[in-house]
Scaffold this motif. Structure first.
Motif, PDB file in Angstrom:
ATOM      1  N   PHE A   1      -5.538 -12.817  -5.477  1.00  0.00           N
ATOM      2  CA  PHE A   1      -4.502 -11.562  -6.861  1.00  0.00           C
ATOM      3  C   PHE A   1      -4.811 -10.519  -6.383  1.00  0.00           C
ATOM      4  CE2 PHE A   1      -6.971  -8.595  -9.456  1.00  0.00           C
ATOM      5  CZ  PHE A   1      -5.706  -9.092 -10.608  1.00  0.00           C
ATOM      6  N   SER A   2      -5.176 -10.400  -5.118  1.00  0.00           N
ATOM      7  CA  SER A   2      -5.832  -8.830  -4.407  1.00  0.00           C
ATOM      8  C   SER A   2      -3.854  -8.739  -4.065  1.00  0.00           C
ATOM      9  CB  SER A   2      -7.143  -9.405  -4.073  1.00  0.00           C
ATOM     10  OG  SER A   2      -8.130  -8.811  -4.663  1.00  0.00           O
ATOM     11  N   LEU A   3      -3.486  -9.985  -2.564  1.00  0.00           N
ATOM     12  CA  LEU A   3      -2.143  -9.675  -3.053  1.00  0.00           C
ATOM     13  C   LEU A   3      -0.986  -9.572  -3.214  1.00  0.00           C
ATOM     14  CD1 LEU A   3      -2.504 -12.420   0.610  1.00  0.00           C
ATOM     15  CD2 LEU A   3      -2.453 -10.173   0.905  1.00  0.00           C
ATOM     16  N   GLY A   4      -1.443 -10.273  -4.950  1.00  0.00           N
ATOM     17  CA  GLY A   4      -0.307  -9.849  -5.601  1.00  0.00           C
ATOM     18  C   GLY A   4      -0.256  -8.630  -5.702  1.00  0.00           C
ATOM     19  N   VAL A   5      -1.187  -7.833  -6.569  1.00  0.00           N
ATOM     20  CA  VAL A   5      -1.606  -6.958  -7.045  1.00  0.00           C
ATOM     21  C   VAL A   5      -0.739  -5.666  -5.898  1.00  0.00           C
ATOM     22  CG1 VAL A   5      -3.264  -5.392  -7.547  1.00  0.00           C
ATOM     23  CG2 VAL A   5      -3.479  -7.345  -8.401  1.00  0.00           C
ATOM     24  N   LEU A   6      -1.644  -5.805  -4.722  1.00  0.00           N
ATOM     25  CA  LEU A   6      -0.893  -4.550  -3.583  1.00  0.00           C
ATOM     26  C   LEU A   6       0.414  -5.400  -3.809  1.00  0.00           C
ATOM     27  CD1 LEU A   6      -3.163  -5.302  -0.705  1.00  0.00           C
ATOM     28  CD2 LEU A   6      -3.818  -4.293  -2.737  1.00  0.00           C
ATOM     29  N   ALA A   7       1.410  -6.514  -3.826  1.00  0.00           N
ATOM     30  CA  ALA A   7       2.857  -6.423  -3.242  1.00  0.00           C
ATOM     31  C   ALA A   7       3.395  -5.776  -4.539  1.00  0.00           C
ATOM     32  CB  ALA A   7       3.386  -7.449  -3.369  1.00  0.00           C
ATOM     33  N   ALA A   8       2.552  -5.846  -6.282  1.00  0.00           N
ATOM     34  CA  ALA A   8       3.816  -5.562  -7.270  1.00  0.00           C
ATOM     35  C   ALA A   8       3.250  -3.725  -7.409  1.00  0.00           C
ATOM     36  CB  ALA A   8       2.517  -5.880  -8.272  1.00  0.00           C
ATOM     37  N   GLU A   9       1.893  -3.005  -6.939  1.00  0.00           N
ATOM     38  CA  GLU A   9       2.086  -1.841  -6.454  1.00  0.00           C
ATOM     39  C   GLU A   9       3.305  -0.747  -5.795  1.00  0.00           C
ATOM     40  OE1 GLU A   9      -2.125  -0.782  -5.683  1.00  0.00           O
ATOM     41  OE2 GLU A   9      -2.753  -1.321  -7.068  1.00  0.00           O
TER      42      GLU A   9
ATOM     43  N   GLN B   1       6.384  -2.306  -4.935  1.00  0.00           N
ATOM     44  CA  GLN B   1       7.539  -2.629  -5.726  1.00  0.00           C
ATOM     45  C   GLN B   1       7.376  -1.067  -6.375  1.00  0.00           C
ATOM     46  OE1 GLN B   1      10.581  -4.125  -5.138  1.00  0.00           O
ATOM     47  NE2 GLN B   1       8.437  -5.083  -2.919  1.00  0.00           N
ATOM     48  N   ALA B   2       6.845  -0.910  -6.993  1.00  0.00           N
ATOM     49  CA  ALA B   2       6.223   0.027  -8.254  1.00  0.00           C
ATOM     50  C   ALA B   2       6.791   1.411  -8.254  1.00  0.00           C
ATOM     51  CB  ALA B   2       5.476  -0.536  -9.420  1.00  0.00           C
ATOM     52  N   LYS B   3       6.360   1.525  -6.716  1.00  0.00           N
ATOM     53  CA  LYS B   3       5.905   3.075  -5.874  1.00  0.00           C
ATOM     54  C   LYS B   3       8.028   3.113  -5.440  1.00  0.00           C
ATOM     55  CE  LYS B   3       1.271   3.934  -5.211  1.00  0.00           C
ATOM     56  NZ  LYS B   3       0.829   4.964  -3.898  1.00  0.00           N
ATOM     57  N   PRO B   4       8.242   4.519  -5.978  1.00  0.00           N
ATOM     58  CA  PRO B   4      10.009   4.928  -5.508  1.00  0.00           C
ATOM     59  C   PRO B   4       9.345   4.657  -4.087  1.00  0.00           C
ATOM     60  CG  PRO B   4       8.906   6.189  -7.343  1.00  0.00           C
ATOM     61  CD  PRO B   4       7.755   5.345  -7.162  1.00  0.00           C
ATOM     62  N   LYS B   5      10.490   4.287  -3.652  1.00  0.00           N
ATOM     63  CA  LYS B   5      10.588   4.549  -2.153  1.00  0.00           C
ATOM     64  C   LYS B   5      10.935   6.163  -1.896  1.00  0.00           C
ATOM     65  CE  LYS B   5      10.441   0.073  -2.734  1.00  0.00           C
ATOM     66  NZ  LYS B   5       9.447  -1.068  -1.750  1.00  0.00           N
ATOM     67  N   GLY B   6      11.298   5.669  -0.098  1.00  0.00           N
ATOM     68  CA  GLY B   6      11.631   7.486   0.592  1.00  0.00           C
ATOM     69  C   GLY B   6      10.309   7.748   0.275  1.00  0.00           C
ATOM     70  N   PRO B   7      10.411   9.318   1.389  1.00  0.00           N
ATOM     71  CA  PRO B   7       9.529   9.821   1.471  1.00  0.00           C
ATOM     72  C   PRO B   7       8.355  10.414   0.091  1.00  0.00           C
ATOM     73  CG  PRO B   7      11.885  11.439   1.808  1.00  0.00           C
ATOM     74  CD  PRO B   7      12.358  10.093   0.849  1.00  0.00           C
ATOM     75  N   PRO B   8       7.538  11.003   0.112  1.00  0.00           N
ATOM     76  CA  PRO B   8       6.322  11.711  -0.702  1.00  0.00           C
ATOM     77  C   PRO B   8       6.609  12.654  -1.359  1.00  0.00           C
ATOM     78  CG  PRO B   8       5.770  11.586   1.491  1.00  0.00           C
ATOM     79  CD  PRO B   8       6.895  11.025   1.812  1.00  0.00           C
ATOM     80  N   LEU B   9       6.152  12.645  -2.251  1.00  0.00           N
ATOM     81  CA  LEU B   9       6.430  13.844  -3.188  1.00  0.00           C
ATOM     82  C   LEU B   9       6.144  14.828  -2.389  1.00  0.00           C
ATOM     83  CD1 LEU B   9       5.939  13.146  -6.354  1.00  0.00           C
ATOM     84  CD2 LEU B   9       8.139  13.276  -5.461  1.00  0.00           C
ATOM     85  N   ALA B  10       6.674  16.004  -2.004  1.00  0.00           N
ATOM     86  CA  ALA B  10       6.169  17.180  -0.951  1.00  0.00           C
ATOM     87  C   ALA B  10       5.766  18.348  -1.997  1.00  0.00           C
ATOM     88  CB  ALA B  10       7.776  18.251  -0.696  1.00  0.00           C
TER      89      ALA B  10
ATOM     90  N   ALA C   1      -4.583   7.040  -9.967  1.00  0.00           N
ATOM     91  CA  ALA C   1      -3.649   7.098 -11.381  1.00  0.00           C
ATOM     92  C   ALA C   1      -2.526   7.490 -10.416  1.00  0.00           C
ATOM     93  CB  ALA C   1      -4.000   7.510 -12.404  1.00  0.00           C
ATOM     94  N   ALA C   2      -2.005   7.905  -9.493  1.00  0.00           N
ATOM     95  CA  ALA C   2      -0.902   8.702  -9.013  1.00  0.00           C
ATOM     96  C   ALA C   2       0.096   7.043  -8.970  1.00  0.00           C
ATOM     97  CB  ALA C   2      -0.761   9.557  -8.113  1.00  0.00           C
ATOM     98  N   ASP C   3       1.452   7.283  -9.240  1.00  0.00           N
ATOM     99  CA  ASP C   3       2.447   6.531  -9.469  1.00  0.00           C
ATOM    100  C   ASP C   3       3.495   7.179  -8.369  1.00  0.00           C
ATOM    101  OD1 ASP C   3       3.982   8.065 -10.827  1.00  0.00           O
ATOM    102  OD2 ASP C   3       4.906   6.972 -12.018  1.00  0.00           O
ATOM    103  N   ARG C   4       3.214   7.661  -8.180  1.00  0.00           N
ATOM    104  CA  ARG C   4       4.251   8.491  -6.698  1.00  0.00           C
ATOM    105  C   ARG C   4       3.036   8.649  -4.881  1.00  0.00           C
ATOM    106  NH1 ARG C   4       9.606   9.795  -6.002  1.00  0.00           N
ATOM    107  NH2 ARG C   4       9.572  10.332  -3.356  1.00  0.00           N
TER     108      ARG C   4
END
Length: 542
Positions: free
Chosen positions: A196-204, A206-215, A296-299
């Motif tokens: 379950f924990s591996l699945g949560v990490l994989a889902a998280e 995939q959910a986060k936008p790809k690319g560099p962090p927000l400046a 709670a941040a999605d990015r």
């Protein structure tokens, strides 16, 4: 004559494997349930038996998905081994396996893994895995057509789910109360907790936008200084696994901070961590968001180091542990083990170094930073090995062990409690020595800089209280020992901030204050800065 091998259908083999895992490899779960006061009655025994049957059914349902002649044996072996290792660590240290703990597992390096190995682990894994693995090797799978096997598996999965539903309805009152009052139990269901924990990490991921962090900190700038003012030199020391209640600066009975006490530091006694592990706390404590918003941040966002560097300061991260968790990728950084000039007494043959290595050659490292940046200000982060467990005895050199006898094994349950505490306290006393050396290094630079030191640990540690060891419990249920951390500030004598900060030593604080307080100490402002969270803000102009 040797016995002929047993012949089983793949679905039946999945059932046998699930029954073994449910009954034996979940012993930490059954032990935790048996300790609950509400389980001491006959009704409690019925609940435990029903819960065990439900765990077996869930494991069987998942394993049956792989029940074919070609996949059941390797998957069953994987389930058995995963459950055996999970049972060892949960049973030995009282930890649970949730997404945060799985993050720690995935980020564990070779040195940390070595500290977790023990004869007890080999014995437990052998007892839990050897019998079913031998059975898997001996059993012969009956031939069956693909469609017939698929139909059999479908019926088995549906029957398992129906059984779980029936058990939930039958035990609903006890189940809902137990899961509500003891939420950590759900992360003891083995090995489903790991999957379950591996699945949560994989889902998280995939959910986060790809690319560099927000400046962040795009407007970061140093505050105006008087013409004769010296540039700030801030040493930010990130401790590891240190408990506030084991610092004698905070009233602890053992003299774990004799050297810092002589240097008139300020110790803040009510500081809470962002998380209960390095992987959770370290990125959070350097964030501008605070614990709740960070989780709670999605990015992903840039961090404190980016803001300081954007303000024109020289920034350096020195690591003596398992890395910076991505915090230092955009600033100059180095690891202690990379320094070939370190004395042999500071590092062992496997590359693990005592924390004094962080201070070795610090002037040389400082000189490599751009001079124009150093003229504005410098922030150096030292990431300690600190009191990292379970091999606490490795965290202090032989000549710096004031407390004896000392536990010298990583199998903590085998130690007398007093010797375990001694091993941990020796690591705290060594941190005291390293911090005192850091203060002395800063004092020697007062002529050409405005020095300051801020030390704070990333999280605490359980040392056998309530049969819990190490750290990493979910924050909502973690004991105070894992979230109450020390924080120490040193400022030069007669510094204008000293009296003001001294008045805040018993004020409730947290890692949420770190980002803003460091900007305050360094004299940097950005739109992300929050004055209310800066410990220095109420002290007025300086």
């Amino acid at each position: 004559m040797p016995r002929p091998p047993i012949s089983l259908n793949p679905t039946t083999l999945a059932l046998a494997t699930a029954a073994w895992i449910g009954a034996f490899s979940n012993w930490p779960l059954w032990q935790a349930l048996a300790r609950l006061p509400e389980m001491s009655s006959a009704r409690g025994l019925v609940f435990i038996a029903g819960f065990m049957l439900a765990v077996m059914a869930l494991t069987f349902a998942l394993l049956t998905v792989f029940a074919s002649r070609f996949t059941i044996k390797p998957m069953a072996a994987f389930f058995v081994l995963a459950a055996a290792f999970g049972a060892h660590f949960m049973g030995a240290y009282g930890v649970v396996i949730d997404p945060t703990m799985m993050t720690n597992v995935l980020q564990t390096n070779a040195r940390e893994t070595r500290d977790l190995l023990s004869g007890r682990m080999v014995l437990v894994v052998a007892l839990l895995a050897a019998p079913p693995l031998w059975g898997l090797w001996r059993v012969r799978l009956l031939p069956t057509s693909g469609w017939r096997q698929l139909a059999r598996n479908a019926v088995a999965v549906l029957a398992s789910i129906a059984l779980v539903v029936a058990i939930v309805f039958a035990l609903f009152a006890d189940l809902s109360a137990t899961m509500r009052n003891h939420r950590q139990l759900r992360y003891l269901i083995n090995p489903l907790n790991s999957f379950f924990s591996l699945g949560v990490l994989a889902a998280e991921g995939q959910a986060k936008p790809k690319g560099p962090p927000l400046a962040i900190g795009l407007d970061a700038a140093a505050l105006p200084r008087a013409a004769d003012a010296k540039p700030p030199l801030l040493l930010l020391v990130v401790g590891e696994t240190a408990r506030a209640d084991h610092f004698s600066l905070n009233g602890y009975k053992q003299r774990t901070n004799p050297e810092l006490a002589e240097r008139q530091v300020l110790s803040f006694t009510e500081v809470s961590s962002c998380g209960t592990s390095t992987a959770a706390s370290l990125p959070c404590m350097f964030s501008h968001l605070g614990r709740k918003e960070f989780n709670a941040a999605d990015r992903d966002h840039e961090n404190l180091l980016d803001v300081l560097q954007r303000a024109g300061y020289a920034v350096l991260w020195l690591d003596n542990q398992a890395g910076c968790k991505g915090l230092c990728t955009r600033v100059p950084n180095a690891e202690t083990g990379d320094d070939k000039t370190l004395p042999a007494t500071l590092c062992d043959s496997e590359g693990e170094c005592f924390d004094e290595a962080l201070l070795h050659g610090l002037d040389r490292r400082l000189a490599t930073l751009p001079a124009e940046r150093r003229a504005k200000g410098t922030v150096i982060v030292l990431h300690q090995m600190g009191s990292h467990g379970p091999a606490y005895y490795k965290r202090s050199p032989p000549e710096r062990k004031p407390f004896t006898p000392e536990c010298t094994t990583n199998v903590l349950q085998q130690c007398e409690h007093e010797s375990l505490i001694h091993a941990y306290d020796n690591s705290v006393a060594y941190t005291d020595h390293v911090l005192a050396m850091a203060v002395d290094w800063l004092k020697a630079r007062e002529a050409d800089s405005a020095p300051a030191l801020l030390y704070v640990s990333d999280h605490g540690e359980s040392l056998g209280e309530n049969n819990l060891y190490l750290h990493g419990l979910p924050y909502a249920v973690a004991p105070r020992e894992q979230t109450h951390v020390p924080m120490v500030v040193w400022l030069p004598p007669r510094h204008p901030l000293t009296a003001c900060l001294a008045s805040q030593q018993s004020k409730p604080l947290s890692h949420d204050n770190l980002f803003h307080t460091v900007l305050g100490l360094a004299g940097v402002r950005a739109k992300e800065y929050q004055q209310a969270l800066d410990m220095t803000a109420q002290c007025g102009p300086r």
